[in-house]
Design a protein around this motif. Structure first.
Motif, PDB file in Angstrom:
ATOM      1  N   UNK A 198       0.831  -1.200   0.000  1.00  0.00           N
ATOM      2  CA  UNK A 198       0.000   0.000   0.000  1.00  0.00           C
ATOM      3  C   UNK A 198       0.867   1.252   0.000  1.00  0.00           C
ATOM      4  N   UNK A 199       1.925   1.258   0.789  1.00  0.00           N
ATOM      5  CA  UNK A 199       2.790   2.444   0.879  1.00  0.00           C
ATOM      6  C   UNK A 199       3.600   2.671  -0.394  1.00  0.00           C
ATOM      7  N   UNK A 200       3.709   1.619  -1.240  1.00  0.00           N
ATOM      8  CA  UNK A 200       4.474   1.777  -2.490  1.00  0.00           C
ATOM      9  C   UNK A 200       3.648   2.435  -3.595  1.00  0.00           C
ATOM     10  N   UNK A 201       2.344   2.636  -3.364  1.00  0.00           N
ATOM     11  CA  UNK A 201       1.478   3.213  -4.394  1.00  0.00           C
ATOM     12  C   UNK A 201       1.639   4.733  -4.437  1.00  0.00           C
ATOM     13  N   UNK A 202       1.406   5.330  -5.612  1.00  0.00           N
ATOM     14  CA  UNK A 202       1.612   6.782  -5.742  1.00  0.00           C
ATOM     15  C   UNK A 202       0.639   7.614  -4.912  1.00  0.00           C
ATOM     16  N   UNK A 203      -0.555   7.073  -4.648  1.00  0.00           N
ATOM     17  CA  UNK A 203      -1.544   7.828  -3.873  1.00  0.00           C
ATOM     18  C   UNK A 203      -1.147   7.838  -2.399  1.00  0.00           C
ATOM     19  N   UNK A 204      -0.998   9.025  -1.845  1.00  0.00           N
ATOM     20  CA  UNK A 204      -0.633   9.152  -0.429  1.00  0.00           C
ATOM     21  C   UNK A 204      -1.898   9.270   0.412  1.00  0.00           C
ATOM     22  N   UNK A 205      -1.969   8.477   1.461  1.00  0.00           N
ATOM     23  CA  UNK A 205      -3.183   8.388   2.264  1.00  0.00           C
ATOM     24  C   UNK A 205      -2.945   8.892   3.669  1.00  0.00           C
ATOM     25  N   UNK A 206      -3.998   9.484   4.216  1.00  0.00           N
ATOM     26  CA  UNK A 206      -3.933   9.862   5.629  1.00  0.00           C
ATOM     27  C   UNK A 206      -3.957   8.594   6.468  1.00  0.00           C
ATOM     28  N   UNK A 207      -3.616   8.719   7.750  1.00  0.00           N
ATOM     29  CA  UNK A 207      -3.548   7.544   8.625  1.00  0.00           C
ATOM     30  C   UNK A 207      -4.904   6.846   8.704  1.00  0.00           C
ATOM     31  N   UNK A 208      -5.981   7.660   8.797  1.00  0.00           N
ATOM     32  CA  UNK A 208      -7.314   7.058   8.911  1.00  0.00           C
ATOM     33  C   UNK A 208      -7.718   6.318   7.649  1.00  0.00           C
ATOM     34  N   UNK A 209      -7.443   6.941   6.483  1.00  0.00           N
ATOM     35  CA  UNK A 209      -7.807   6.299   5.209  1.00  0.00           C
ATOM     36  C   UNK A 209      -6.941   5.062   4.988  1.00  0.00           C
ATOM     37  N   UNK A 258      -5.684   3.105   7.255  1.00  0.00           N
ATOM     38  CA  UNK A 258      -6.207   2.033   8.107  1.00  0.00           C
ATOM     39  C   UNK A 258      -7.447   1.414   7.485  1.00  0.00           C
ATOM     40  N   UNK A 259      -8.310   2.297   6.912  1.00  0.00           N
ATOM     41  CA  UNK A 259      -9.555   1.787   6.305  1.00  0.00           C
ATOM     42  C   UNK A 259      -9.260   0.894   5.096  1.00  0.00           C
ATOM     43  N   UNK A 260      -8.302   1.323   4.260  1.00  0.00           N
ATOM     44  CA  UNK A 260      -7.970   0.526   3.071  1.00  0.00           C
ATOM     45  C   UNK A 260      -7.398  -0.829   3.487  1.00  0.00           C
ATOM     46  N   UNK A 261      -6.493  -0.818   4.483  1.00  0.00           N
ATOM     47  CA  UNK A 261      -5.910  -2.088   4.934  1.00  0.00           C
ATOM     48  C   UNK A 261      -6.990  -3.012   5.480  1.00  0.00           C
ATOM     49  N   UNK A 262      -7.953  -2.446   6.181  1.00  0.00           N
ATOM     50  CA  UNK A 262      -9.018  -3.273   6.756  1.00  0.00           C
ATOM     51  C   UNK A 262      -9.914  -3.847   5.663  1.00  0.00           C
ATOM     52  N   UNK A 263     -10.321  -2.998   4.686  1.00  0.00           N
ATOM     53  CA  UNK A 263     -11.238  -3.462   3.647  1.00  0.00           C
ATOM     54  C   UNK A 263     -10.539  -4.401   2.663  1.00  0.00           C
ATOM     55  N   UNK A 264      -9.270  -4.144   2.384  1.00  0.00           N
ATOM     56  CA  UNK A 264      -8.548  -4.978   1.414  1.00  0.00           C
ATOM     57  C   UNK A 264      -8.260  -6.359   1.969  1.00  0.00           C
ATOM     58  N   UNK A 265      -8.118  -6.472   3.277  1.00  0.00           N
ATOM     59  CA  UNK A 265      -7.911  -7.772   3.938  1.00  0.00           C
ATOM     60  C   UNK A 265      -6.774  -8.568   3.303  1.00  0.00           C
ATOM     61  N   UNK A 266      -5.701  -7.881   2.938  1.00  0.00           N
ATOM     62  CA  UNK A 266      -4.528  -8.567   2.409  1.00  0.00           C
ATOM     63  C   UNK A 266      -4.592  -8.923   0.945  1.00  0.00           C
ATOM     64  N   UNK A 267      -5.637  -8.482   0.222  1.00  0.00           N
ATOM     65  CA  UNK A 267      -5.744  -8.764  -1.217  1.00  0.00           C
ATOM     66  C   UNK A 267      -4.945  -7.725  -2.000  1.00  0.00           C
ATOM     67  N   UNK A 268      -3.923  -8.130  -2.764  1.00  0.00           N
ATOM     68  CA  UNK A 268      -3.058  -7.159  -3.443  1.00  0.00           C
ATOM     69  C   UNK A 268      -3.804  -6.228  -4.391  1.00  0.00           C
ATOM     70  N   UNK A 269      -4.721  -6.777  -5.192  1.00  0.00           N
ATOM     71  CA  UNK A 269      -5.436  -5.912  -6.137  1.00  0.00           C
ATOM     72  C   UNK A 269      -6.264  -4.880  -5.388  1.00  0.00           C
ATOM     73  N   UNK A 270      -6.880  -5.274  -4.283  1.00  0.00           N
ATOM     74  CA  UNK A 270      -7.669  -4.334  -3.496  1.00  0.00           C
ATOM     75  C   UNK A 270      -6.782  -3.237  -2.903  1.00  0.00           C
ATOM     76  N   UNK A 271      -5.575  -3.609  -2.496  1.00  0.00           N
ATOM     77  CA  UNK A 271      -4.655  -2.611  -1.925  1.00  0.00           C
ATOM     78  C   UNK A 271      -4.251  -1.567  -2.953  1.00  0.00           C
TER      79      UNK A 271
END
Length: 903
Positions: A196-207, A209-222
Motif C-alpha cells: 500500500x505504501x508503495x502506491x503513488x496515492x498518499x493516504x492519511x492515517x485514517x484512510x 487504516x480503512x484501506x488495509x481493513x477493507x482490502x484484507x490482504x488482497x493485493x489488487x484491493x490494496x
C-alpha cells in the motif's frame, strides 16, 4: 521487467524452482486463489524467469465469454505450433485439424486430439525447454481443459513445465487428477502495508487504516481501493460487500467518467467472444450510430482500465471485464449482442451464441440455430459444447414439447460424455408426459444406463423385457436391442431366475440381425452362460478368423470370457485392443483391457496381466469408468497377493471397494472378494481366505455370483482346512458338478478336477490328483503349478515323503517361472519339511522393471519404434525413450537388439 511482489518470497521460489527444473523433468502446478490475490503476477514472474533462461513459452488465457467456443483456448495455446502439425501421424493430425474446424473428416476421438497436442508440445520442447502458462483456467472451454488434463498426466519425461491459474471457488476437470497445488493466501499485515505504501496515492492515517481493513490482504484491493476512495469517499452506512463485488464496483465507478462512445466500445469488447478489436469497433459503431476508432478507447486507457496490444485490447483484470458487462443496463447488453451477431454473420456458431445472449424470451429460430451449433460441435469432438448448446436451445424453445425433446437429446449427449450427474439433472427437467411413446422409451433407456449400479433384482429385468417388447412391436428394433442387452447384463450381475432369463434369450434371438450377431452372442453368454456355453463355443470358434470392428470384436471377447473360454476370448480381445488403440477410443479400449486382464489372470500369464491391469486402471480412471476401474484394482490386488505382497494387495482391494462405492453389482463385489481371498490364501491365512471366498458361493450374500464361483472353486477347496469349511466346500462342489454336466466351459472343468482332488477322502485323493494332472493343462500353467503343489502337500501329509518331493520340486520351479512368489515359497517350505533344501529364487529380468517399463520394453523388443509405441500407449515418444533408458540400465544392456534375449 516484472514489478516487485511483496510477501510472496516462498511462492516465487516455488514457481522459479519448477521453471529451473524443466530441462531435467516436466511438471505441472495449479495456482489457486481468489480474484486479485496475485495469480497473474506470479505467472509473470515465471514467464520472466523462463525467458531469461532461454526457454520457449506458450500462453493461453480463459475468457468468460468464450467458454462456449470449442477448443478456443487450445487454439490460442498451440496456434504458433500448428505449422509443425504436418509432421504428426495422420490420425492425430486429422483429429487436431478437425477439432479446429480446419478439416473435413469424421468427428475426432478426444484422446487423439490430446495425443496430437502432447506431441506438438513435445516437439517444441525438443528444440528448447517449454513453459506453458494458462491464466483463468476456470473460463477455458471444457474440451480444452480435458486436453490439458490428459497432457499434464504425461509431462514427467518431457522438458515441459505447466502453470495453471484458477480462481478459488471454481471447479475444473483438473481438480481430481492429483496435480500439486499452490494456494495463494492473503498478504500478511506487514507485506500489505509495504504494498500500500508503495502506491503513488498518499493516504492519511485514517484512510490508510480503512484501506488495509477493507482490502484484507488482497493485493489488487490494496492497489485499487485508494483510487476508488478518491472518487467515492465512503459507502452507504452499514453496507457490506464481498471483496470481489467491492472491486467490481470500484472499477465500475470509473466507467461513469467515460463518454458513451467509449463505454459502448468497452461493452462490445467485454461481450465479444473473440480478440479482434475491429469486431468490437463495428458492433459499437452500429449501436451508437457513429464510426468509432482506437481514439475512442483513449479515455479508458488513461484510467487504467485497459491496455492496447496491436489490434486487440487487454483488460486490466478479469474483474474489469465483468464490471463493464454487469454495470451496463440489460438493454445495452442486448443491443450489443445483436450487433455482434450481425458482425459474426460469416461464423454461424458465434452468431447463434450472440443471438441467444440477446434474448430474455423463447425464440424458436435461435433455438434451431443452437441445435446446428450442437451438431457442428459434436462433429468436432466437442461434446461438452454440444451439450451446452442443446440445453440452451431447450431453454429458448417456444413450445413445451420441443423443449422436452431437446432436453432428452441433451441428456443423450451427456450419456455419450459419461456425465451421470448431468443426465440426472436433465431428466429431472424433462416431463415424460410431453413426449411421444418412442421418446419415452429413449428416456427409459437413459434411466437404465444412469442407474446401472442399482440392484433391483428381477423386477428391473422384467421392466426391461416389457419395454424391449414394446419397442419391438413399434418397429424400433435398435432401441429394443439396447434394452435386451441391458436385461442380459443384469442377468449376469445377479441371476433373476430361469423364467426371466429365458425371456431375455428369446427376445435377443428374435431381434438379432443374424445368427452370428456379436450383440446376440454376448446377450446369450451373459443371460445363459451355462445352458448355451457349448453352442456358443462352437459359434465363437467359427468366427475367430473373421475381421470385425474393434467394438464388435470386444463383444465376442466378452462373450467367450463369460462362458469360461478364456483362451478363445483372448484372441478376439487382442484384435479389439489393437483396433481401438488406433481409433483413439480409450473408453471402450479400457473395457476391452478389463476383460483381457481377467483372461490373463485366470490363464496364469501374470506378467501380461500386470501390464494390462496397470494400463487398464490408468485408462478407466482417466475416462471416469468406476465400475471398470474397480475391476482393474481387484486384479492388481490379486496379483500383489500372488507375489506375496499382502499389505499392497489389501490396500488395492480396499481401493477397489472405495471406487465401486454404493454400486451393488454382484460380479464386481465377487471379484473384490476373490482378490481378498487369494491374498489371504497366499499368506497362509486359510480361515480368512475361506470367509472371503465363501461369500461368492452364498446365495444370501451381495457377492453371490455362480459364474465367479465356478472360477474360484479351486481356491475355495484349498482354503477349506477345517471340517466345517470342508463340508461347505463339498456342498459348493456338488452344485458345480451339476453345472459341469451342462457346460464344456474349459476353466470350470480345470477347477472341478482340482477341487475334487483337494476335497476328496484319502482313499480317493491320489487317483483324482493323477486324473487332474493327466488333463491337458497347456493353456493353464498356473492351475498345473498349484495342482502339483497341492498334490505334494497331500503326499507329505500322508507321510509319503519321497514321493512328495517330485511334485513339490516341479511346483517350486513352475511357480518361480510364473512369478508366483507366495506359492513358490510355500513349495520350498514343504520341500524343507521332507528334508530337501532349495536354491534361492533368482528374480527374472522382467521383474526388475516397473509394469510400464516392461510394457514398453516388450513392444520395443517386438520391433516397434518409440513413436509407434507412443501411439499405442498414448504417450509421447520422448516418454517412451525415457522408460527404455531406465529399462536398459536396470537390465544391464545398451541397445534395443538385446531386449528380446533378456526378456
Amino acid at each position: 521487467m516484472v514489478m516487485a511482489l511483496f510477501g510472496r518470497e516462498r511462492e516465487i521460489a516455488q514457481v522459479e524452482s519448477l521453471v529451473a527444473q524443466i530441462p531435467e523433468h516436466g511438471d505441472a502446478l495449479v495456482i489457486r486463489g481468489e480474484a486479485g490475490i496475485g495469480k497473474s503476477a506470479l505467472l509473470a514472474v515465471a514467464l520472466d524467469r523462463a525467458r531469461a533462461l532461454g526457454f520457449a513459452t506458450a500462453i493461453a488465457s480463459g475468457v468468460q465469454s468464450e467458454t462456449h467456443l470449442p477448443f478456443a483456448g487450445l487454439h490460442q495455446l498451440i496456434q504458433p505450433m500448428l505449422e509443425t502439425a504436418a509432421e504428426l501421424p495422420v490420425a492425430q493430425r486429422e483429429a487436431l485439424l478437425n477439432a479446429f474446424g480446419m478439416g473435413d473428416g469424421q468427428a475426432p476421438q478426444p484422446f487423439l486430439i490430446a495425443l496430437a497436442v502432447l506431441n506438438l508440445l513435445g516437439e517444441a520442447a525438443a528444440a528448447e525447454p517449454l513453459l506453458v502458462v494458462v491464466e483463468d483456467l476456470q473460463w477455458l472451454d471444457r474440451p480444452t481443459t480435458d486436453v490439458l488434463a490428459f497432457v499434464t498426466r504425461r509431462l514427467r519425461s518431457e522438458p515441459i513445465g505447466m502453470l495453471l491459474a484458477v480462481r478459488e471457488g471454481y471447479a475444473t476437470t483438473l481438480d481430481d487428477i492429483g496435480l500439486p497445488e499452490l494456494s495463494l493466501s492473503t498478504l500478511d499485515p506487514s507485506a500489505a502495508g509495504e504494498l500500500l505504501d508503495s502506491q503513488p496515492t498518499k493516504l492519511s492515517a485514517g484512510v490508510r487504516w480503512r484501506v488495509l481493513a477493507e482490502a484484507a490482504g488482497n493485493p489488487l484491493a490494496l492497489v485499487e481501493l485508494p483510487i476508488a476512495l478518491d472518487r467515492e469517499p465512503g459507502p452507504p452506512s452499514g453496507e457490506f460487500l464481498p471483496l470481489t463485488a467491492r472491486l467490481e464496483r470500484s472499477f465500475a465507478t470509473r466507467l461513469a467518467e467515460l463518454p458513451r462512445r467509449t463505454r459502448m466500445l468497452l461493452l462490445a469488447c467485454a461481450a465479444n467472444d473473440g480478440h479482434d478489436l475491429r469486431e468490437a469497433l463495428t458492433a459499437a459503431g452500429t449501436v451508437t450510430g457513429t464510426e468509432l476508432s482506437l481514439a475512442d478507447l483513449a479515455p479508458a486507457v488513461d484510467l487504467g482500465l485497459v491496455t492496447l496490444h496491436e489490434r486487440s485490447i487487454r483488460f486490466r483484470h478479469p474483474l474489469v471485464r465483468s464490471a463493464i458487462y454487469q454495470k451496463a443496463g440489460l438493454l445495452d447488453r442486448q443491443v450489443i449482442h445483436l450487433a455482434l451477431a450481425d458482425v459474426h454473420t460469416p461464423d454461424p456458431d458465434r452468431r447463434a451464441w450472440h443471438r441467444a445472449a440477446a434474448l430474455d424470451h423463447p425464440d424458436d429460430s435461435v433455438a434451431a440455430d443452437l441445435e446446428q451449433v450442437a451438431l457442428r460441435a459434436r462433429q468436432r469432438g466437442a461434446l461438452t459444447v454440444a451439450v451446452t448448446a442443446l440445453r440452451r436451445a431447450a431453454e429458448l424453445s417456444e413450445h413445451v414439447a420441443d423443449r422436452a425433446m431437446r432436453l432428452l437429446r441433451t441428456a443423450e449427449l451427456a450419456f455419450e460424455l459419461g456425465r451421470g450427474e448431468l443426465i440426472t439433472e436433465l431428466l429431472a427437467l424433462t416431463d415424460p408426459a410431453l413426449l411421444g411413446e418412442p421418446e419415452r422409451a429413449r428416456l427409459a433407456w437413459l434411466n437404465e444406463v444412469r442407474e446401472e449400479g442399482r440392484n433391483e433384482g428381477p423386477q428391473r429385468v422384467r421392466r426391461l423385457i416389457v419395454t424391449a417388447e414394446e419397442r419391438e412391436r413399434a418397429g424400433d428394433r435398435a432401441l429394443a436391442r439396447n434394452f435386451v442387452r441391458a436385461a442380459a447384463m443384469r442377468c449376469w450381475w445377479r441371476d433373476p431366475g430361469a423364467e426371466l432369463r429365458h425371456r431375455v434369450i428369446a427376445l435377443a434371438e428374435r431381434l438379432a440381425a443374424h445368427d452370428d450377431d456379436p450383440e446376440l452372442l454376448v446377450a446369450l453368454a451373459t443371460a445363459a452362460p451355462v445352458e448355451r456355453a457349448g453352442e456358443l463355443i462352437g459359434r465363437l470358434t467359427r468366427l475367430r478368423e473373421t475381421r470385425l470392428d474393434g467394438a464388435m470384436a470386444r463383444l465376442l471377447g466378452v462373450a467367450a470370457s463369460t462362458i469360461g473360454a478364456h483362451e478363445l476370448s483372448a484372441a478376439f480381445l487382442d484384435h479389439s485392443i489393437s483396433e481401438l488403440r488406433a481409433q483413439g477410443r480409450l473408453g471402450v479400449l479400457a473395457q476391452s483391457l478389463t476383460s483381457q486382464m481377467l483372461n490373463q489372470l485366470l490363464g496364469g500369464d501374470w506378467p501380461s496381466a500386470m501390464l494390462v491391469a496397470e494400463e487398464c486402471e490408468r485408462l478407466t480412471r482417466e475416462t471416469q469408468q468406476p465400475r471398470w476401474q474397480s475391476a482393474a484394482l481387484s486384479i492388481l490386488a490379486a496379483l500383489a497377493g500372488l507375489r506375496g505382497d499382502v499389505s499392497r494387495g489389501l490396500e488395492l482391494a480396499a481401493q477397489s471397494e472405495r471406487v465401486l462405492g454404493s454400486v451393488t453389482i454382484a460380479s464386481n463385489i465377487a471379484q473384490a472378494q476373490y482378490a481378498r481371498g487369494l491374498i489371504a490364501l497366499c499368506a497362509g491365512r486359510h480361515a480368512t481366505a475361506f470367509g472371503h471366498l465363501w461369500r461368492v458361493f452364498d446365495p444370501r450374500d451381495t457377492a453371490y455370483h455362480p459364474i465367479w464361483g465356478s472360477w474360484t472353486i479351486s481356491e475355495l477347496a484349498e482354503a477349506a482346512v477345517t471340517a466345517e469349511h470342508r463340508d461347505l466346500a463339498r456342498t459348493a462342489l456338488a452344485e458345480l458338478e451339476v453345472m459341469g454336466r451342462q457346460t464344456p466351459s474349459p476353466y470350470l472343468h480345470v477347477g472341478l478336477r482340482h477341487a475334487r482332488a483337494v476335497l476328496a477322502d484319502d482313499a480317493d485323493a491320489d487317483g483324482l490328483f493323477k486324473t487332474a494332472l493327466d488333463a491337458d493343462l497347456t493353456s493353464w500353467p498356473t492351475a498345473r503349478a498349484r495342482l502339483l503343489l497341492a498334490h505334494g502337500l497331500w503326499l507329505r501329509r500322508q507321510r509319503r515323503i519321497v514321493e512328495a518331493r517330485d511334485p513339490l520340486r516341479a511346483a517350486r520351479d513352475a511357480c518361480d517361472k510364473l512369478g508366483l512368489l507366495a506359492w513358490g515359497e510355500k513349495a520350498r517350505q514343504e520341500l524343507r519339511a521332507t528334508g530337501e533344501g532349495s536354491h534361492q529364487r533368482v528374480p527374472s529380468s522382467a521383474e526388475r522393471l516397473t509394469p510400464q517399463e516392461l510394457h514398453i520394453a516388450k513392444l520395443a523388443a517386438g520391433g516397434l519404434s518409440n513413436r509407434e509405441i507412443g501411439q499405442q500407449l498414448y504417450l509421447s515418444h520422448r516418454t517412451v525413450g525415457t522408460h527404455l533408458h531406465h529399462a536398459f540400465r536396470k537390465l544391464g544392456i545398451a541397445s534395443r537388439g538385446q531386449l528380446r534375449d533378456v526378456l
